[in-house]
Enzyme design. Structure first.
Site, mmCIF file in Angstrom:
data_model
loop_
_atom_site.group_PDB
_atom_site.id
_atom_site.type_symbol
_atom_site.label_atom_id
_atom_site.label_comp_id
_atom_site.label_asym_id
_atom_site.label_seq_id
_atom_site.Cartn_x
_atom_site.Cartn_y
_atom_site.Cartn_z
ATOM 1 N N SER A 1 12.954 -27.113 29.921
ATOM 2 C CA SER A 1 11.846 -26.295 30.405
ATOM 3 C C SER A 1 11.540 -25.126 29.466
ATOM 4 O O SER A 1 12.384 -24.706 28.677
ATOM 5 C CB SER A 1 12.164 -25.734 31.791
ATOM 6 O OG SER A 1 12.528 -26.769 32.675
HETATM 7 N N1 SAH Z 1 16.890 -28.195 34.065
HETATM 8 C C1 SAH Z 1 16.622 -28.954 32.870
HETATM 9 C C2 SAH Z 1 15.192 -29.454 32.836
HETATM 10 C C3 SAH Z 1 15.273 -30.907 32.941
HETATM 11 S S1 SAH Z 1 13.794 -31.831 33.113
HETATM 12 C C4 SAH Z 1 16.975 -28.182 31.628
HETATM 13 O O1 SAH Z 1 17.333 -26.997 31.704
HETATM 14 O O2 SAH Z 1 16.943 -28.762 30.544
HETATM 15 C C5 SAH Z 1 14.119 -32.587 34.679
HETATM 16 C C6 SAH Z 1 15.301 -33.509 34.755
HETATM 17 O O3 SAH Z 1 15.339 -33.981 36.094
HETATM 18 C C7 SAH Z 1 15.210 -34.752 33.870
HETATM 19 O O4 SAH Z 1 16.343 -34.829 33.042
HETATM 20 C C8 SAH Z 1 15.154 -35.896 34.869
HETATM 21 O O5 SAH Z 1 15.802 -37.064 34.439
HETATM 22 C C9 SAH Z 1 15.836 -35.301 36.082
HETATM 23 N N2 SAH Z 1 15.523 -35.927 37.357
HETATM 24 C C10 SAH Z 1 14.359 -36.486 37.764
HETATM 25 N N3 SAH Z 1 14.469 -36.976 39.011
HETATM 26 C C11 SAH Z 1 15.746 -36.708 39.427
HETATM 27 C C12 SAH Z 1 16.469 -36.971 40.631
HETATM 28 N N4 SAH Z 1 15.919 -37.598 41.653
HETATM 29 N N5 SAH Z 1 17.756 -36.541 40.694
HETATM 30 C C13 SAH Z 1 18.347 -35.903 39.661
HETATM 31 N N6 SAH Z 1 17.708 -35.641 38.495
HETATM 32 C C14 SAH Z 1 16.423 -36.037 38.374
#
Ligand code: SAH
Length: 248
Positions: free
Chosen positions: A98
């Site tokens: 993000s």
């Molecule tokens: N917090 C992260 C941002 C990640 S983007 C950071 O600091 O880098 C969002 C993430 O959520 C992705 O890696 C995606 O695979 C994950 N995601 C999507 N749906 C999900 C679910 N149902 N359960 C767990 N993770 C999920």
């Protein structure tokens, strides 16, 4: 005279040690200056969006956590030069780390206390988890894409975080074994707030989550579960997150 000389040489030695330590810290962290200017950008953006978010100034604790976590460790090596740009970056598997301002804002809105247990849905790069771990007692973070979650787990361990537990799975259902949580942050967008997450929030707890169907405008939402169990939800900024996917 003799003692003076001794003190002088001791101070001299300490000075040298300090200089060496300073030098090596800089060598280990060539991005220190860039991270500082990113913090200034985050502060400026917080001021600009203050009317919509209700937080024109982020807390000292949150800014200190943002200052401490080395974002360049969480982005793919090829994006190193952009690690401190205030923008999201690809981390592989169609996912993103993000935007730093959004990480700071979500953390701010969670109002984390040092004794808190926090659930994060969407580990991604592990960056948000690391920022949370600087502020909370314990962080639990779930990622649905196995190689993404494993890479983050390895990195967080390598960086020495002992208060982050990670797991591969569908965070839509939360993490019942560790519930309830003082704070829950979802870093992927859902069409509506998953009921299991509401159930796993402690009375007095807060949840920050982007809400919006795929392709629709998403808004960051802040949910507060009052001590009597009643819920209030506030809409904050328009945002753009990857979708919260389901395992079935
Ligand atoms: N917090 C992260 C941002 C990640 S983007 C950071 O600091 O880098 C969002 C993430 O959520 C992705 O890696 C995606 O695979 C994950 N995601 C999507 N749906 C999900 C679910 N149902 N359960 C767990 N993770 C999920």
């Amino acid at each position: 005279m003799v003692s003076g000389t001794k003190r002088g040489s001791l101070l001299g030695t300490l000075g040298l040690v300090a200089a060496l330590a300073g030098g090596s810290a800089q060598a280990q962290d060539p991005y220190a200056r860039e991270r500082e200017s990113l913090l200034e950008e985050i502060k400026a953006m917080a001021r600009e969006t203050g009317t919509e978010t209700g937080r024109a100034v982020f807390s000292v604790r949150v800014m200190a956590a943002m200052a401490k976590v080395q974002r360049h460790r969480f982005v793919p090596a090829s994006y190193g030069p952009l690690a401190y740009a205030n923008r999201p970056l690809p981390i592989g598997h169609g996912q993103t780390i993000s935007q730093p301002y959004i990480v700071a804002l979500m953390t701010e809105l969670l109002e984390i206390n040092p004794s808190d247990a926090v659930l994060e849905v969407g580990t991604g790069s592990g960056y948000q988890a690391a920022v949370l771990a600087e502020l909370a007692r314990q962080v639990y973070s779930i990622e649905i894409i196995e190689p993404v979650g494993k890479r983050a787990a390895t990195l967080l361990e390598e960086l020495g975080y002992r208060n982050i537990e990670t797991r591969i799975g569908d965070g839509y259902n939360g993490w019942p074994e560790h519930a309830p949580f003082d704070a829950i942050v979802v870093t992927a967008a859902a069409p509506r707030i998953p009921p299991a997450l509401v159930a796993q929030l402690k009375p007095g707890g807060r949840m920050v989550i982007p809400v919006g169907a795929e392709g629709d405008v998403q808004f960051l939402h802040v949910m507060l579960k009052r001590t009597d169990g009643s819920i209030s939800t506030q809409r904050s900024l328009p945002v753009r997150f990857v979708p919260l996917t389901r395992s079935n």
